[in-house]
Design an enzyme around this catalytic site. Structure first.
Site, PDB file in Angstrom:
ATOM      1  N   GLY A  33       0.772  -1.210   0.029  1.00  0.00           N
ATOM      2  CA  GLY A  33      -0.028   0.064  -0.189  1.00  0.00           C
ATOM      3  C   GLY A  33       0.942   1.174   0.030  1.00  0.00           C
ATOM      4  O   GLY A  33       2.113   1.084  -0.188  1.00  0.00           O
ATOM      5  N   ASN A  34       0.269   2.376   0.048  1.00  0.00           N
ATOM      6  CA  ASN A  34       0.906   3.673   0.345  1.00  0.00           C
ATOM      7  C   ASN A  34       0.359   4.568   1.438  1.00  0.00           C
ATOM      8  O   ASN A  34      -0.702   4.130   1.832  1.00  0.00           O
ATOM      9  CB  ASN A  34       0.833   4.490  -1.078  1.00  0.00           C
ATOM     10  CG  ASN A  34      -0.367   4.569  -1.511  1.00  0.00           C
ATOM     11  OD1 ASN A  34      -0.963   5.704  -1.023  1.00  0.00           O
ATOM     12  ND2 ASN A  34      -0.678   3.956  -2.727  1.00  0.00           N
ATOM     13  N   SER A  35       0.893   5.461   1.521  1.00  0.00           N
ATOM     14  CA  SER A  35       0.443   6.464   2.826  1.00  0.00           C
ATOM     15  C   SER A  35      -0.454   7.484   2.459  1.00  0.00           C
ATOM     16  O   SER A  35      -0.690   8.551   3.180  1.00  0.00           O
ATOM     17  CB  SER A  35       1.456   6.898   3.602  1.00  0.00           C
ATOM     18  OG  SER A  35       2.446   7.579   2.746  1.00  0.00           O
ATOM     19  N   SER A  36      -1.048   7.463   1.256  1.00  0.00           N
ATOM     20  CA  SER A  36      -1.951   8.358   0.707  1.00  0.00           C
ATOM     21  C   SER A  36      -3.317   8.386   1.848  1.00  0.00           C
ATOM     22  O   SER A  36      -3.996   7.420   1.939  1.00  0.00           O
ATOM     23  CB  SER A  36      -2.420   8.427  -0.655  1.00  0.00           C
ATOM     24  OG  SER A  36      -3.529   9.393  -1.061  1.00  0.00           O
TER      25      SER A  36
END
Ligand code: CTP
Ligand code: CA
Length: 234
Positions: A33-36
């Site tokens: 995932g990513n931290s957006s």
């Protein structure tokens, strides 16, 4: 609501916004995932609603209150997000791709939780996800004429070019109408309330938006969108 609320310059328009960050599952409990956070996308949705638009939000793993009055479609992965955005875009005047879409996904998703089993670590094989924004741009002629397609790009700059050079190249590669280029790193961009950007246009324009709140940045981006919408009100 601010001055823009008194100016319903998106009345009668359908604005689609993707927000958040996709998750690409390895197994039922693990993902890449990513931290957006979805904050910028949600700010765009609220700003478009305040300006009279009908708004569809395609939300990838966003833990924020729904923008009041928007239709919110929840998705997990890039493939889900692509399907939902294409469906909503079929009758949209504007599509804003504010979501952080994973470029790759695991080639295989295990049905059961992967066990460490005392052996060596297993390599994760990846395969590319479709580029949703580039697909939208490449299929414009199938949808209502004059649809405006807006991307977001977080760049740090590097050996391949400056933040703006990379932004220009990305805008051209994707064939979007507008690209909102954020310089990230050192506490800027992801997971912070404030944001600054340069908005590049396919018409060669470059509009600097100074360090401001995500809500005000959203309104400034929509100002540029409204300027470019054809027909009544545009
Ligand atoms: N985007 C998309 N589908 C993808 C990846 C990105 O629609 N699979 C969209 C994003 O929502 C954003 C824009 O494309 O609006 C730019 O994303 P970015 O990750 O900066 O572009 P990439 O082409 O993936 O380039 P990079 O190699 O810099 O990650
Ligand atoms: Ca990317």
């Amino acid at each position: 609501l601010g001055p823009a609320a008194a100016r319903p310059d998106l009345a009668g328009r359908h604005v689609v916004v993707s927000a958040g960050g996709t998750r690409e599952h390895l197994d039922p409990v693990r993902f890449l995932g990513n931290s957006s956070s979805g904050r910028q996308g949600y700010a765009l949705a609220r700003a478009a609603l305040a300006r009279g638009a009908r708004v569809t939000v395609v939300a990838a793993n966003v833990a924020l209150p729904d923008p009041a009055g928007a239709t919110v479609v929840r998705v997990t992965s890039a493939l889900d997000l692509g399907a939902a955005v294409h469906a909503a875009a079929a009758e949209a005047d504007v599509v804003v791709m504010a979501a952080a879409v994973a470029d790759f996904r695991p080639a295989k998703r295990a049905d059961h939780k992967i066990k460490k089993a005392g052996g060596p670590p297993i390599p994760v094989e990846l395969e590319p996800n479709p580029d949703v924004l580039a697909e939208l741009c490449a299929t414009r002629e199938r949808r209502p004429a004059g649809q405006l397609l807006v991307g977001f790009a977080a760049e740090t700059g590097g050996p391949d070019g400056s933040v703006l050079e990379l932004g220009r190249a990305k805008l051209a590669r994707k064939r979007a109408d507008l690209l909102v280029v954020n310089e990230v790193g050192a506490g800027r961009g992801f997971e912070v309330e404030h944001n600054a950007a340069v908005v590049l246009g396919a018409d060669g324009s470059a509009t600097t938006i100074e360090h401001t709140t995500k809500d005000l940045l959203a309104h400034r981006v929509l100002d540029l969108v409204v300027d470019r919408l054809a027909g009544p009100g545009g």
